[in-house]
Design a protein around this motif. Structure first.
Motif, PDB file in Angstrom:
ATOM      1  N   GLY A  38      12.609 -17.672  21.321  1.00 45.14           N
ATOM      2  CA  GLY A  38      12.287 -18.247  20.675  1.00 45.14           C
ATOM      3  C   GLY A  38      12.854 -19.690  21.224  1.00 45.14           C
ATOM      4  N   GLY A  39      11.702 -20.688  20.543  1.00 40.04           N
ATOM      5  CA  GLY A  39      11.508 -21.826  21.146  1.00 40.04           C
ATOM      6  C   GLY A  39      10.620 -22.300  22.573  1.00 40.04           C
ATOM      7  N   TRP A  40      10.163 -21.263  22.512  1.00 36.87           N
ATOM      8  CA  TRP A  40       9.502 -22.116  24.050  1.00 36.87           C
ATOM      9  C   TRP A  40       7.666 -21.425  23.382  1.00 36.87           C
ATOM     10  CZ3 TRP A  40      10.754 -22.423  29.388  1.00 36.87           C
ATOM     11  CH2 TRP A  40      11.922 -21.050  29.930  1.00 36.87           C
ATOM     12  N   SER A  61       6.960 -24.368  28.859  1.00 39.50           N
ATOM     13  CA  SER A  61       7.828 -25.739  28.439  1.00 39.50           C
ATOM     14  C   SER A  61       7.746 -26.729  29.439  1.00 39.50           C
ATOM     15  CB  SER A  61       9.851 -25.237  28.901  1.00 39.50           C
ATOM     16  OG  SER A  61      10.811 -25.921  28.494  1.00 39.50           O
ATOM     17  N   GLY A  62       8.116 -27.923  28.621  1.00 30.85           N
ATOM     18  CA  GLY A  62       7.455 -29.304  28.870  1.00 30.85           C
ATOM     19  C   GLY A  62       8.851 -29.171  30.036  1.00 30.85           C
ATOM     20  N   TRP A  63      10.518 -29.041  29.423  1.00 24.96           N
ATOM     21  CA  TRP A  63      11.470 -28.880  30.294  1.00 24.96           C
ATOM     22  C   TRP A  63      11.694 -28.257  31.100  1.00 24.96           C
ATOM     23  CZ3 TRP A  63      10.533 -30.221  24.919  1.00 24.96           C
ATOM     24  CH2 TRP A  63      11.159 -30.503  24.551  1.00 24.96           C
ATOM     25  N   PHE A  64      11.156 -27.041  30.716  1.00 20.07           N
ATOM     26  CA  PHE A  64      11.918 -26.024  31.842  1.00 20.07           C
ATOM     27  C   PHE A  64      10.263 -24.585  33.403  1.00 20.07           C
ATOM     28  CE2 PHE A  64      14.692 -25.677  28.375  1.00 20.07           C
ATOM     29  CZ  PHE A  64      15.448 -26.755  29.044  1.00 20.07           C
ATOM     30  N   GLY A  65       9.339 -25.789  32.461  1.00 25.96           N
ATOM     31  CA  GLY A  65       8.273 -25.209  33.342  1.00 25.96           C
ATOM     32  C   GLY A  65       7.788 -23.312  32.744  1.00 25.96           C
ATOM     33  N   ILE A  67       7.078 -19.600  32.646  1.00 28.32           N
ATOM     34  CA  ILE A  67       7.424 -18.587  32.517  1.00 28.32           C
ATOM     35  C   ILE A  67       6.578 -17.491  32.401  1.00 28.32           C
ATOM     36  CG2 ILE A  67       9.605 -16.489  32.179  1.00 28.32           C
ATOM     37  CD1 ILE A  67      11.335 -19.303  33.736  1.00 28.32           C
ATOM     38  N   ALA A  80      11.190 -11.427  32.375  1.00 25.96           N
ATOM     39  CA  ALA A  80      10.696 -12.102  33.578  1.00 25.96           C
ATOM     40  C   ALA A  80      10.281 -11.814  34.630  1.00 25.96           C
ATOM     41  CB  ALA A  80      11.706 -13.328  33.099  1.00 25.96           C
ATOM     42  N   ASN A  83       6.347 -16.740  38.964  1.00 27.58           N
ATOM     43  CA  ASN A  83       6.083 -17.921  37.851  1.00 27.58           C
ATOM     44  C   ASN A  83       5.549 -18.768  38.895  1.00 27.58           C
ATOM     45  OD1 ASN A  83       9.014 -19.161  38.907  1.00 27.58           O
ATOM     46  ND2 ASN A  83       9.355 -19.358  37.226  1.00 27.58           N
TER      47      ASN A  83
ATOM     48  N   HIS B   9      18.893 -22.837  26.688  1.00 26.81           N
ATOM     49  CA  HIS B   9      17.240 -21.873  26.910  1.00 26.81           C
ATOM     50  C   HIS B   9      17.557 -21.182  28.342  1.00 26.81           C
ATOM     51  CE1 HIS B   9      14.827 -22.386  23.572  1.00 26.81           C
ATOM     52  NE2 HIS B   9      14.598 -24.045  23.942  1.00 26.81           N
ATOM     53  N   VAL B  43      15.593 -15.511  38.175  1.00 27.51           N
ATOM     54  CA  VAL B  43      14.944 -16.276  37.310  1.00 27.51           C
ATOM     55  C   VAL B  43      15.026 -17.717  36.777  1.00 27.51           C
ATOM     56  CG1 VAL B  43      16.991 -15.901  35.118  1.00 27.51           C
ATOM     57  CG2 VAL B  43      13.838 -15.507  35.051  1.00 27.51           C
ATOM     58  N   ALA B  47      12.510 -23.339  36.981  1.00 27.89           N
ATOM     59  CA  ALA B  47      12.731 -23.862  35.781  1.00 27.89           C
ATOM     60  C   ALA B  47      13.525 -25.439  36.106  1.00 27.89           C
ATOM     61  CB  ALA B  47      13.328 -22.865  35.066  1.00 27.89           C
ATOM     62  N   HIS B  51       8.943 -25.035  42.241  1.00 22.98           N
ATOM     63  CA  HIS B  51       8.856 -24.059  43.326  1.00 22.98           C
ATOM     64  C   HIS B  51       7.756 -25.209  44.484  1.00 22.98           C
ATOM     65  CE1 HIS B  51       9.175 -20.297  41.495  1.00 22.98           C
ATOM     66  NE2 HIS B  51       8.240 -20.826  40.477  1.00 22.98           N
ATOM     67  N   ARG B  57      12.506 -30.858  37.354  1.00 23.06           N
ATOM     68  CA  ARG B  57      11.617 -31.620  36.898  1.00 23.06           C
ATOM     69  C   ARG B  57      12.020 -32.509  36.190  1.00 23.06           C
ATOM     70  NH1 ARG B  57       7.852 -27.763  36.250  1.00 23.06           N
ATOM     71  NH2 ARG B  57       7.924 -28.765  33.560  1.00 23.06           N
ATOM     72  N   TRP B  59      11.818 -33.674  33.196  1.00 23.65           N
ATOM     73  CA  TRP B  59      12.074 -33.899  31.313  1.00 23.65           C
ATOM     74  C   TRP B  59      13.524 -33.519  31.865  1.00 23.65           C
ATOM     75  CZ3 TRP B  59       8.683 -32.456  26.965  1.00 23.65           C
ATOM     76  CH2 TRP B  59       7.441 -33.478  26.992  1.00 23.65           C
ATOM     77  N   LEU B  60      14.445 -33.539  32.908  1.00 19.36           N
ATOM     78  CA  LEU B  60      15.725 -32.547  33.155  1.00 19.36           C
ATOM     79  C   LEU B  60      16.640 -33.358  34.212  1.00 19.36           C
ATOM     80  CD1 LEU B  60      15.353 -28.820  34.008  1.00 19.36           C
ATOM     81  CD2 LEU B  60      15.532 -29.489  32.030  1.00 19.36           C
TER      82      LEU B  60
END
Lengths: 375, 98
Positions: A38-40, A61-65, A67, A80, A83, B9, B43, B47, B51, B57, B59-60
């Motif tokens: 949810g949210g991705w 995600s634009g924030w977290f890239g 997965i 997961a 990636n 998230h 994981v 993120a 890599h 990143r 936006w962080l």
């Protein structure tokens, strides 16, 4: 063909998670689970034809890239996996929107295409455009860089949504043959399992590039194939619906009597290789159906002659879009057709498009729809 | 123990709740915290940092002690309260959208 005692699983990727819809072969009552992740953004989610419980999902995600998620139990639980999508060598530049050189940068996976013969093998089409392959169930990824490096890559340019490799078609009759498509570069074919590639865009005409019949630069939105007729492909281009009968060596237009030949999705009936579906969209600047009426158009003769299918679809004040990966068919005796909208509806037809009903109505905007026909 | 707060998230992705506590050798720097975080929760690789380049990143952001450490060298030591476990190191998602 599959008997109507079979079950159907619809895999829906949305802007805010994935949803799994299941029904028996009657396709009247649907159980919905989700949101998963949810949210991705779930750009695409697709099951292996070898092992239907093996499902791959692109979670971004634009924030977290990026997965990559994998399920081994039909979407109930997820893991997961790898990636890391590293281009081979120094990737160089492609064209930016204004024609200037722009460095190649990985952004996300647009499309996952599981192998037809091995559940551990899966292809990923990514933005900026390239094709990756995993042979260990998504744990590690290697670029099939012969595509990006075949010679025209520096002339590719992004479509409005980015420079994504969004279509991967595997040929059941010729395991070495792969078709892919990129916005906005065009269609390409490999005859050696992805090592070498050639553009297959002869016959395409695009007024938005300096040379309308150039070898590359066309904004192909989607290509579809019937598994029994891999020489014949149908294409929804930015404008124009096209057809080839020689595996892409020559294309000709089959837009015929469509009210507009702009659109994103295209698909082929599971049992009738000449029955094709599109969803006409008013224009590239409006991105909604003509006259506020959502209509699927079906040709039963491989194009040119199209009939509107509106029974059960909203026929007033409807201004949603249907994105390129958001249509699929099942393989039950009466072929089911499914599509999702940017308004969060998933529509299904259990009678090849004659009538439709919403099997989910209020999801986040739908990015992709895939269907599994289960025993 | 170093205290680390990551976005919701990423907590879901890593399967954790609330604040994380990590063993990090001195001097405590953003790089060492993130190395320890990724070693404990593989994981999260890719993120928070890209890599390959290991760049943050875009936006962080990295905050601690009411200061922004997003743009300093990742090898610059963080303030003592972070190294002493009195204040957390925050990985924060940039505000984007309405």
């Amino acid at each position: 063909m599959a008997a109507n005692g079979s079950r159907v699983r619809v895999l829906v990727g949305t802007r805010k998670g994935a949803f799994v819809l299941e029904s028996d072969g009657k396709r009247k009552h649907w159980d919905i689970t989700g949101p998963h992740f949810g949210g991705w953004e779930i750009y695409h989610i697709k099951g292996s034809p070898v092992d239907p419980n093996r499902i791959y999902a692109s979670q971004t995600s634009g924030w977290f890239g990026q997965i990559v998620q994998r399920s081994d139990d039909g979407g109930k639980t997820w893991e997961a996996v790898g990636n890391e999508f590293a281009y081979n060598g120094v990737p160089g530049t492609h064209q930016w929107y204004d024609g200037t050189a722009h460095p190649w940068e990985f952004k996300r996976v647009w499309h996952m295409e599981p192998s037809l013969t091995d559940a551990e093998t899966v292809y990923a089409g990514v933005e900026d455009a390239a094709l990756f392959k995993s042979v260990d169930g998504g744990k590690t990824w290697s670029e099939l860089s012969g595509l990006r490096e075949h010679g025209s890559g520096s002339k590719w340019q992004p479509g409005a949504g980015g420079m994504g490799l969004h279509t991967i078609l595997l040929d059941r009759l010729n395991p070495e043959r792969i078709f892919i498509a990129i916005s906005a570069a065009g269609a390409f074919r490999s005859e050696d399992g992805g090592k070498t590639w050639k553009p297959i865009n002869k016959g395409l005409l695009s007024q938005y590039i300096p040379d309308p019949d150039a070898e590359v630069g066309h904004c192909v939105h989607r290509i579809a194939m019937h598994p029994a007729r891999p020489q014949t492909l149908f294409m929804q281009k930015h404008w124009d619906v096209m057809r080839t009968d020689d595996a892409g060596d020559h294309w000709h237009e089959v837009s015929g009597n469509l009210p507009t030949d702009f659109g994103f999705v295209i698909d082929v009936h599971a049992h009738e290789p000449e029955t094709v579906y599109v969803v006409p969209i008013k224009s590239d600047s409006e991105h909604y159906p003509p006259d506020g009426q959502l209509r699927v158009y079906r040709s039963r003769c491989g194009g040119n002659e199209w009939e509107a299918l509106a029974n059960g679809l909203p026929q007033e004040h409807c201004y949603v879009n249907v994105l390129r990966d958001a249509m699929a068919v099942d393989s039950l005796d009466r072929c089911g057709v499914y599509f999702g909208t940017t308004g969060g509806q998933v529509y299904a037809s259990a009678d090849s498009g004659d009538s439709w009903e919403a099997i989910a109505r209020d999801l986040p905007g739908v990015l992709s729809v895939e269907v599994q026909t289960l025993p | 123990m170093i205290r680390v707060v990551i976005p919701a998230h990423l907590r879901t992705l890593a399967g954790v709740d609330g604040e994380l506590r990590l063993e990090v050798d001195a001097p405590v720097t953003p790089r060492r915290i993130l190395d320890a975080l990724e070693a404990g929760y593989p994981v999260l690789r890719g993120a928070i940092r890209e890599h390959g380049t290991r760049k943050r990143r875009p936006w962080l952001r990295f905050f601690a002690c009411e200061e922004d450490f997003s743009h300093q060298s990742p090898d610059e030591p963080l303030p003592d309260p972070v190294a002493q476990g009195l204040e957390p190191f925050f990985v924060v998602g940039a505000i984007a959208g309405g």
